[in-house]
Design an enzyme around this catalytic site. Structure first.
Site, PDB file in Angstrom:
ATOM      1  N   ASP A  15      -9.602 -65.468  92.104  1.00 32.43           N
ATOM      2  CA  ASP A  15      -9.653 -65.989  93.461  1.00 32.43           C
ATOM      3  C   ASP A  15      -9.621 -64.902  94.532  1.00 32.43           C
ATOM      4  OD1 ASP A  15     -10.036 -68.640  93.126  1.00 32.43           O
ATOM      5  OD2 ASP A  15      -7.939 -69.215  93.264  1.00 32.43           O
ATOM      6  N   CYS A  16      -9.439 -63.657  94.144  1.00 35.29           N
ATOM      7  CA  CYS A  16      -9.303 -62.629  95.177  1.00 35.29           C
ATOM      8  C   CYS A  16      -9.781 -61.282  94.651  1.00 35.29           C
ATOM      9  CB  CYS A  16      -7.855 -62.519  95.646  1.00 35.29           C
ATOM     10  SG  CYS A  16      -6.786 -61.844  94.381  1.00 35.29           S
ATOM     11  N   ASP A 463     -48.132 -58.622 105.405  1.00 31.99           N
ATOM     12  CA  ASP A 463     -49.454 -58.960 104.902  1.00 31.99           C
ATOM     13  C   ASP A 463     -50.040 -60.052 105.801  1.00 31.99           C
ATOM     14  OD1 ASP A 463     -51.642 -59.048 103.176  1.00 31.99           O
ATOM     15  OD2 ASP A 463     -50.761 -60.665 102.004  1.00 31.99           O
ATOM     16  N   ASP A 746       0.788 -59.000 104.871  1.00 32.01           N
ATOM     17  CA  ASP A 746      -0.152 -58.840 103.756  1.00 32.01           C
ATOM     18  C   ASP A 746      -0.923 -60.126 103.482  1.00 32.01           C
ATOM     19  OD1 ASP A 746      -1.398 -57.939 101.302  1.00 32.01           O
ATOM     20  OD2 ASP A 746       0.115 -59.169 100.297  1.00 32.01           O
TER      21      ASP A 746
END
Length: 765
Positions: A15-16, A463, A746
């Site tokens: 998950d991280c 193109d 954090d």
């Protein structure tokens, strides 16, 4: 001769960025492994290894970290021959370019493409890799993202730690003498599994994981009797991870939603009977019935029926497209108002949606330059944080006699502040969201490096045929010389009945649009290089070039002036002669796409230089270029296009080349970013660095805009991550904040960074 093997794994429980980093580090240390790419959002791992590598041991190593592993089909690539690979998608096609003299010029098809891979599958399944993961060993004990969060193992662990903390508060209040022990036990409820994962990660080569920093901080807090804060910090850590997992799950859902577009069942016709069968069981060549309003369950070709198809799930185009017998349809698109019988042309694993999902997953495994830099930076950053934390804890007491408990406490807080999770995930989260957002709009990008490169483009070479234009001529003018315009079109279309020539098809389509009934024709003759003649309603009728018509009838100067003016506009003019009299003329040209002018304006507004590169003749190309207001290079062979791309790069420009992915292969390879237009699904998905499924010119500018949005998002994420850490580092040292704010700095930063990245998904709407 050395042979590189590539094997893909499905990895469950990531998950991280911390998860990916630990797996990468552990697997990279295994014998025979040369490179590892892990995608958190896609839940996949791709490893490049030699023949000595033990895939069973690799699977066990990853399971030892607490993840579930399933080995998928791998690819074997021979380094000695990969330079000479053949491009299966690049042979057998050439575009017809129509000029003013009915001259047809075909660019030679090429049998190679620098972006294709010569690979073969070796689909051995690892019998042991389907085993369940060892519980509680990896850094983020993530359960499945399906269902409510409180039913996942991570959710239950968080609730248990929270309950233990509440019980400790109650006991501490009622019996203050055992308060320290109560909080110590509450802390251990959450910390023990974290510590086990920290040890496993350290043994696998990641000593400075967030789990290790968390464990050191919690044990240190216990040692200085800050048990209440230690227990709270462990709980907040688990809460932060829970939020992180929920946020990451949203990004993963964006990919799952693509796969969910394809229905699970199909109505199979067999022996005159219709039965419902699983869509994945459909075989190539099977006939399926698609009822009005149903999603089409497989890629295929319409055998009978006509209906408007909503292709928004694949191309992002909201306006339904009218499809008739012989037209291709994509799995996941929605049938409109009539039943269709469709012949299946691709197995479930190879349909358009499946290949888009696979492309997005593989792209997420490919790291962008910024992401690689952040990864390298974090390898030095985290040990540096540990050193700083140790210095903060030791230097003041040793040199100046400061209080040990106070400075150890500050050092432990710095350990938590310094966790690199938010920093490491800042780039891949944004790139994953952008790749998913682009895929939902039909903008396919093969990796983060391509995504970054698009935003730096300063020149785009396009193109003409099939890219700036529709790729087929259309009637632009019907000129009356002796007969009325409707009568001129009626007789011309009658002569062209049954012809497959592009000009004939254009005339017949215009007659159909005008609902003109065509008369019977007899004695039709094709006159090579001149035109076609026949008898229509008793009249001798000829339709062909002006030069051929002038041999049958005198063309007055005024009429010749009209024809020449049409030729000067890059149009092909077919002149109609009836019973020796000049009757009329029909002008045709491969017209610019409806969105070409707006798409090119968007590029110009972005400061991008635009140049058309075409193999068509200068007169036709110049007419289109004048209409669109862009620079033109004409009469080019494929090697000329490649040379011009090189010249633009030598001028200091960052060049993108947009083409059909077939004849433009050399130029696509030479450009900084090669972009294939969606002229064919296989080409759009398998050649060049990026692909535009719907073929809209405006999507080139949208790709560039998506790149710039992504890079801004990445810089914002890095600023959020480092900014919060810098603020809390200072406030911790001066004594304003402690352990609680440290863990919030954090986990909070990680959640903020992830949610900010998810804003990019809005681009898909």
């Amino acid at each position: 001769m050395s042979t590189d093997l590539q094997t893909r794994f499905r990895v469950g429980g990531m998950d991280c960025a911390s998860c990916a980093s630990k797996i990468d580090t552990a697997v990279r240390r295994m014998p025979g492994v040369e490179d590892v790419s892990v995608s958190v959002t896609a839940g996949t791992m791709n490893i490049r290894h030699d023949q000595t590598s033990d895939l069973d041991a690799i699977g066990k190593k990853v399971r030892g970290l607490g993840y579930s592993v399933e080995r998928l089909a791998g690819r074997e690539v021979d380094n000695q021959t990969s330079a000479n690979h053949g491009g299966a998608c690049c042979g057998g096609h050439a575009h017809d370019h129509v000029d003013g003299d009915s001259h047809t010029h075909s660019d030679p098809a090429h049998d190679h493409d620098a972006h294709d891979h010569d690979s073969r599958e070796h689909g051995k399944q690892d019998r042991g890799d389907r085993a369940a993961a060892v519980e509680g060993l990896h850094g983020h004990d993530h359960g499945p993202s399906d269902g409510p969060w409180w039913k996942s193992k991570k959710g239950r662990a968080t609730l248990l730690a929270g309950a233990a903390l509440v019980v400790a508060y109650v006991i501490g209040h009622l019996v203050p003498s055992i308060q320290l022990y109560a909080f110590a036990i509450a802390m251990l409820v959450g910390l023990v599994p974290i510590a086990r994962r920290a040890v496993m990660a350290a043994l696998a080569g990641t000593p400075f994981s967030i789990e290790m920093l968390m464990t050191i901080a919690a044990v240190g807090a216990l040692a200085i009797n800050a048990t209440e804060e230690a227990a709270a910090v462990v709980f907040l850590f688990l809460v932060g991870e829970l939020l992180e997992g929920v946020a990451a799950g949203k990004a993963r859902d964006s990919i799952k939603s693509l796969a969910a577009l394809v229905p699970k069942t199909a109505l199979l016709e067999k022996a005159g009977k219709t039965s419902e069968v699983p869509a994945e069981s459909l075989q190539i060549g099977s006939i399926i019935l698609v009822r009005p309003g149903d999603r089409i369950s497989a890629d295929g070709v319409i055998v009978s029926g006509e209906s408007a198809i909503n292709e928004a799930p694949v191309t992002g185009e909201s306006v339904p497209t009218q499809k008739n017998a012989g037209d291709s349809v994509f799995a996941g698109t929605v049938n409109g108002d009539a039943a269709l019988r469709v012949r299946v042309t691709a197995a479930a694993a190879d349909n358009t949606i499946a290949r888009v999902v696979k492309l997005v997953e593989e792209a997420q495994e490919s790291k962008a330059p910024t992401e690689r830099f952040i990864d390298r930076f974090s390898k030095y950053y985290t040990p540096g944080v540990v050193v700083v934390a140790a210095l903060v804890a030791l230097v003041p007491p040793l040199l100046w006699g400061a209080n040990w408990d106070e400075w150890i406490y500050k050092g432990l807080a710095i350990l938590l502040i310094g966790c690199p999770c938010a920093l490491v995930i800042s780039t891949p989260a944004a790139i994953a969201a952008s790749l998913s957002a682009g895929a939902r709009r039909g903008l396919l990008l093969k990796g983060g490096a391509v995504l970054e490169g698009l935003g730096r483009l300063t020149a785009v070479a396009l193109d003409k045929t099939g890219t700036l234009t529709e790729g087929k001529p259309k009637v632009t003018d019907i000129v009356s010389f002796g007969l009325s315009e409707p009568e001129t079109l009626r007789l011309a279309a009658a002569l062209e009945t049954g012809s497959s020539h592009p000009l004939a098809i254009a005339i017949l389509e215009r007659a159909t649009e005008n609902q003109i009934a065509l008369p019977a024709v007899s004695g039709a003759k094709a006159l090579g290089g001149k035109g076609v003649s026949a008898t229509v309603e008793g009249q001798s009728v000829f339709l062909g070039s002006a030069k051929a018509a002038s041999g049958l009838v005198d063309i007055p100067a005024a009429d010749q002036t009209v024809i020449s003016a049409l030729n000067d506009e890059g149009k092909t003019v077919s002149v109609l002669v009836v019973d020796g009299r000049l009757a009329g003329a029909i002008a045709m040209r491969d017209e610019p796409r409806a969105d070409a002018a707006d798409g090119l304006k968007a590029l110009k507004d972005a400061g991008v230089r635009i140049v058309m590169l075409t193999g068509d003749n200068a007169r036709t190309a110049s007419a289109i270029g004048k209409t669109l207001g862009i620079e033109v290079r004409a009469d080019l062979l494929p090697e000329d296009k490649q040379r011009i791309v090189g010249e633009l790069k030598q001028q200091g420009l960052v060049v993108g080349k947009v083409g059909d992915g077939i004849n433009d292969a050399p130029a696509l390879a030479a450009a900084d970013v090669g972009i294939a237009m969606g002229g064919g699904t296989d080409v759009a998905l398998e050649t060049a660095d990026a692909a535009i499924l719907h073929g809209r010119v405006g999507d080139v500018a949208r790709m560039i805009d998506l790149s710039k949005r992504t890079m801004r998002n990445i810089y914002q994420n890095i600023a959020i991550s480092l900014g919060l850490k810098a603020i809390f580092l200072v406030t911790t040292i001066i004594g304003v904040t402690g352990l609680w704010p440290a863990i919030l700095a954090d986990t909070g930063a990680t959640v903020l960074v992830t949610m900010n990245a998810l804003r990019l998904l809005r681009v898909a709407k």
